[in-house]
Design a protein around this motif. Structure first.
Motif: not given
Length: 373
Positions: A227-251
């Protein structure tokens, strides 16, 4: 705009509920302090310039700096290309005692990124995680209006441009509980059957949670991008995965933990996914001076309630760069940048999956997503 402050916040598990998981990312207005995640990585990326191609990362590497290109069967517009170029590695003169560079007579260890340039997309594949590192697409009002491709004529397929021992396979997803999640959506590539087919390579896929994410909130997010193309004549997109840390409540320590699927297990299940969006105004492409509305988003690979605002997942581009080890806008001057969500409303239009299935059926097409469940 005041200076952005990027703070590390805890990443909670998907089991704690989508609302809590989704709430880990927030971005205040452009006049306020920005708070978001930053992931510190210790992996150093060696960026190698290519002479014969504009692709930013070479697909294979050799020590002596010579270049070679291998072309595989792809689209008539842009063949899937593997380009090899390296910079000479400086070796300190240590007399006759040691010569570490002698190892390279037997081959260069890497890392190697498999680059595929096809009609619909350009992708960089991570051999270790069996997922793409990034996939780039370009959509315009004209490309989305054309209807020469139909996904019922496409099929998921392994990418034989990737060496056999590093390849993700269809059987890896079988009975895994995860969808084969498009990074470049098939719905963005209806302008050509070849382009549509390009999106079904497994090098454009990652394991994604189906219900509540791939078939729901993520699909609504993809619709927002179109839907962004309704306002912008050209839209370029980079998509990919991430592997993010989380805090372990145990330690109370931080860990990066992700599932691995397949037999043997070799395809990593990302904890999150990102999109970096370049919405170009007239004259913005090709190194011109037009403004570019820049937006970055990080979503957890978990069910997300449809009522969750998209702006809750907006982050500074720098946060995605730190988390991924990639760089996205180094050649885009600050004076040409605008914040996407300050320039246009960043909100989703929610359509239930069943309604979208009916809409596709009326048009003679198959449902918008095939899954591996």
């Amino acid at each position: 705009m005041s200076k952005s402050t990027i703070a590390v916040i805890a990443a909670v598990s998907a089991g704690a509920g989508a609302a809590a998981t989704a709430a880990m990312y927030s971005l205040r207005s452009s006049d306020k302090k920005i708070e978001s995640i930053t992931t510190t990585t210790t992996t150093k990326t060696n960026t190698l310039a290519t002479a014969a191609s504009k692709l930013p990362v070479p697909a294979s590497q050799v020590f002596n700096g010579t270049a070679a290109a291998t072309t595989t069967n792809a689209s008539p517009v842009a063949a899937a290309t593997t380009t090899t170029t390296t910079s000479p590695i400086a070796v300190a003169t240590l007399g006759a005692l040691v010569d570490p560079s002698g190892l390279f007579e037997y081959g260069f260890p890497g890392p190697v990124s498999d680059i595929a340039a096809r009609q619909a997309l350009i992708s960089s594949f991570d051999r270790r995680l069996r997922n793409p590192q990034w996939v780039v697409e370009h959509i315009t009002p004209e490309s989305l209006a054309k209807r020469d491709g139909d996904r019922k004529n496409s099929a998921f397929r392994e990418d034989d441009a990737v060496p056999d021992k590093f390849r993700a396979r269809l059987k890896d997803y079988a009975r895994s509980g995860y969808d084969r999640g498009h990074q470049v959506p098939a719905a963005d590539c209806k302008w050509s059957q070849t382009a549509m087919d390009d999106t079904f390579y497994l090098t454009n896929m990652c394991p994604q949670v189906g219900e509540g994410f791939n078939r729901d909130y993520w699909a609504h997010f993809e619709d927002f991008c179109r839907r962004l193309t309704q306002k912008y004549p050209s839209v370029r997109i980079v998509t990919g995965p991430l592997y993010l840390p989380r805090r372990d409540p145990a330690d109370d320590k931080w860990y990066v933990r992700y599932e691995v699927i397949g037999n043997p297990p070799n395809v990593a299940v990302p904890t999150h996914f990102y999109k970096v969006i370049f919405a170009e105004e007239e004259g913005a492409g090709g190194g011109a001076s037009g403004k570019v509305a820049l937006g970055a988003f990080v979503l957890p690979n978990a069910p997300i309630p449809n009522e969750k605002p998209l702006t809750d997942f907006e982050v500074p581009v720098e946060a995605v760069e730190r988390a991924s080890g990639l760089e996205f806008a180094t050649k885009l001057p600050t004076q040409r940048r605008k914040r996407l969500c300050a320039d246009t409303p960043c909100s989703l239009i929610i359509k239930e999956y069943a309604d979208r299935q009916k809409a596709f059926a009326k048009g003679g097409s198959s449902p918008p997503r095939n899954t591996s469940r």
